[in-house]
Design an enzyme around this catalytic site. Structure first.
Site, PDB file in Angstrom:
ATOM      1  N   PRO A  27       4.467   0.642   1.407  1.00 29.61           N
ATOM      2  CG  PRO A  27       3.950   2.679   2.359  1.00 29.61           C
ATOM      3  CD  PRO A  27       4.273   1.277   2.718  1.00 29.61           C
ATOM      4  CD  GLN A 108       4.467   6.142   3.321  1.00 26.87           C
ATOM      5  OE1 GLN A 108       5.250   6.381   2.403  1.00 26.87           O
ATOM      6  NE2 GLN A 108       4.767   5.342   4.327  1.00 26.87           N
ATOM      7  CE1 TYR A 190      12.736  10.618   2.095  1.00 27.62           C
ATOM      8  CE2 TYR A 190      11.433   8.785   2.915  1.00 27.62           C
ATOM      9  CZ  TYR A 190      12.402   9.288   2.068  1.00 27.62           C
ATOM     10  OH  TYR A 190      13.051   8.442   1.186  1.00 27.62           O
ATOM     11  NE  ARG A 238       6.763   1.894   6.831  1.00 23.33           N
ATOM     12  CZ  ARG A 238       7.326   1.229   5.827  1.00 23.33           C
ATOM     13  NH1 ARG A 238       7.611   1.840   4.691  1.00 23.33           N
ATOM     14  NH2 ARG A 238       7.586  -0.056   5.933  1.00 23.33           N
ATOM     15  N   GLY A 332       7.908  -6.310   1.684  1.00 24.05           N
ATOM     16  CA  GLY A 332       8.353  -5.377   0.666  1.00 24.05           C
ATOM     17  C   GLY A 332       9.033  -6.057  -0.498  1.00 24.05           C
ATOM     18  NE  ARG A 333      15.437  -4.646  -0.331  1.00 21.95           N
ATOM     19  CZ  ARG A 333      15.397  -3.797   0.708  1.00 21.95           C
ATOM     20  NH1 ARG A 333      14.637  -4.092   1.751  1.00 21.95           N
ATOM     21  NH2 ARG A 333      16.098  -2.679   0.705  1.00 21.95           N
TER      22      ARG A 333
END
Length: 363
Positions: A27, A108, A190, A238, A332-333
């Site tokens: 994500p 997600q 989070y 996650r 990811g990147r």
């Protein structure tokens, strides 16, 4: 010519879902949804093009970015959400296309907690107020993330139960939207991560203090989602395996212990990241820097894991899997830079990956 057997291009079956390879997309927020109006939180043409490109590029599993279970659960006003049926219908366009390309669509579901109501990163990422589509944040305890963030309101027990219900409702909608896998976001500072960590959770009731109390909310969310998520479909979680604090935070030992709990509650794979809940810490980044945390969970528990952390090279990714450090790699990147990384890897390793007929000249 017969294709070689490679770890990256071996299918992965979890419950009744088979993912065609081990090249997965994690994500990554795009901050590109409408902040207000009837289309608030719904995916746009940008999201469709973004995910479609990685699917046509051969990515086996795509986990759609952190998608909020409520308006207050967004990281920014520009985040995706899945709290209404308008959003569900917009997601169906994406899941249909991904499935048609042979990519497994995952989502997600998340609540940002005390790190909610911030601007887009390229605008500085500072907290925003009502004049910029913002709202008041909530958390397990009235402890701000850092000096820039406001002090969040402490959730009551009734409000905690409401959020658990919001996760379950989001999972139902995700299923209706065509997703095959759901991932619960318990990382990066989070809301769920905030409850897990003694660094951010200062409660003295049944949701704070001991390990059992601090993990209670996360497991209640898992149970609520698992109850509505079909038995034949996988559930991921996650986690931030460490907060990179010398003391007073969530640790790698906690992660190994919690992985066993998650397995017992019906989680099928742990998506292992780190950090995000403590500001100002020094993180020793570099290629594979988070892989050892995933490897330890895999070695010490029966829970499958996915590894992240500056995985960029084909040989590097293949080695992580071949060495048994993870069951899949999340790029990811690198997938932002190269949507067709999976096809490139298949050419280098001699593996097999689906190529759209329209792209047959690229083989």
């Amino acid at each position: 010519m017969e294709s070689a057997v490679t770890a990256l291009f071996e299918p992965c079956t979890l419950r009744d879902v088979t993912i065609p390879n081990r090249v997965w997309m994690p994500p990554m927020c795009q901050y590109s949804a409408a902040p207000e109006g009837p289309e608030t939180g719904a995916p746009t043409d940008w999201h469709f093009a973004h995910y479609a490109a990685r699917a046509t590029g051969g990515t086996g599993l795509i986990i759609v970015e952190a998608t909020a279970v409520s308006p207050e659960g967004r990281i920014s006003p520009y985040d995706l959400g899945i709290w209404n049926d308008t959003q569900v219908e917009a997601f169906r366009r994406i899941t249909r296309f991904l499935t048609a390309q042979g990519t497994v669509p995952a989502i997600q579901i998340a609540h940002a907690g005390r790190k909610a109501s911030t601007d887009r990163p390229w605008k500085g990422g500072a907290p925003v107020g009502p004049d910029a589509h913002g709202w008041a944040s909530v958390a397990p305890s009235p402890v701000a993330f850092d000096d820039r963030h406001p002090v969040p309101a402490e959730l009551t027990v009734d409000q905690i139960k409401d959020v658990v219900g919001q996760f379950a409702a989001a999972a139902r909608r995700a299923l209706a939207a065509g997703f095959e896998i759901a991932e619960i976001h318990g990382a990066h500072g989070y809301l769920i991560n905030e409850f897990l960590s003694p660094h951010s959770n200062h409660r003295t009731d049944a949701y704070g203090g001991s390990y059992e109390n601090r993990t209670r909310f996360a497991l209640e969310v898992v149970d609520a989602v698992r109850e509505v998520w079909p038995d034949d479909k996988p559930l991921f979680f996650r986690i931030s395996a460490t907060e990179w604090l010398d003391e007073g935070g969530w640790t790698a030992d906690d992660t190994v212990r919690f992985a066993a709990d998650l397995r017992a509650h019906g989680v099928d794979l742990l998506d292992v990241s780190t950090g995000g809940n403590a500001s100002g810490v020094r993180i020793p980044t570099g290629p594979d820097y988070q892989v050892p945390f995933a490897a330890r969970v895999r070695q010490e528990t029966t829970l499958p894991v996915a590894a992240v952390g500056l995985i960029t090279e084909v040989e590097q990714a293949e080695k992580i899997l071949a060495n048994g450090e993870a069951d899949a790699v999340l790029l990811g990147r690198e997938l932002l830079r190269n949507p067709s990384w999976a096809r490139q890897a298949a050419r280098e390793l001699g593996g097999e990956v689906r190529v759209p007929d329209q792209y047959h000249r690229s083989v």
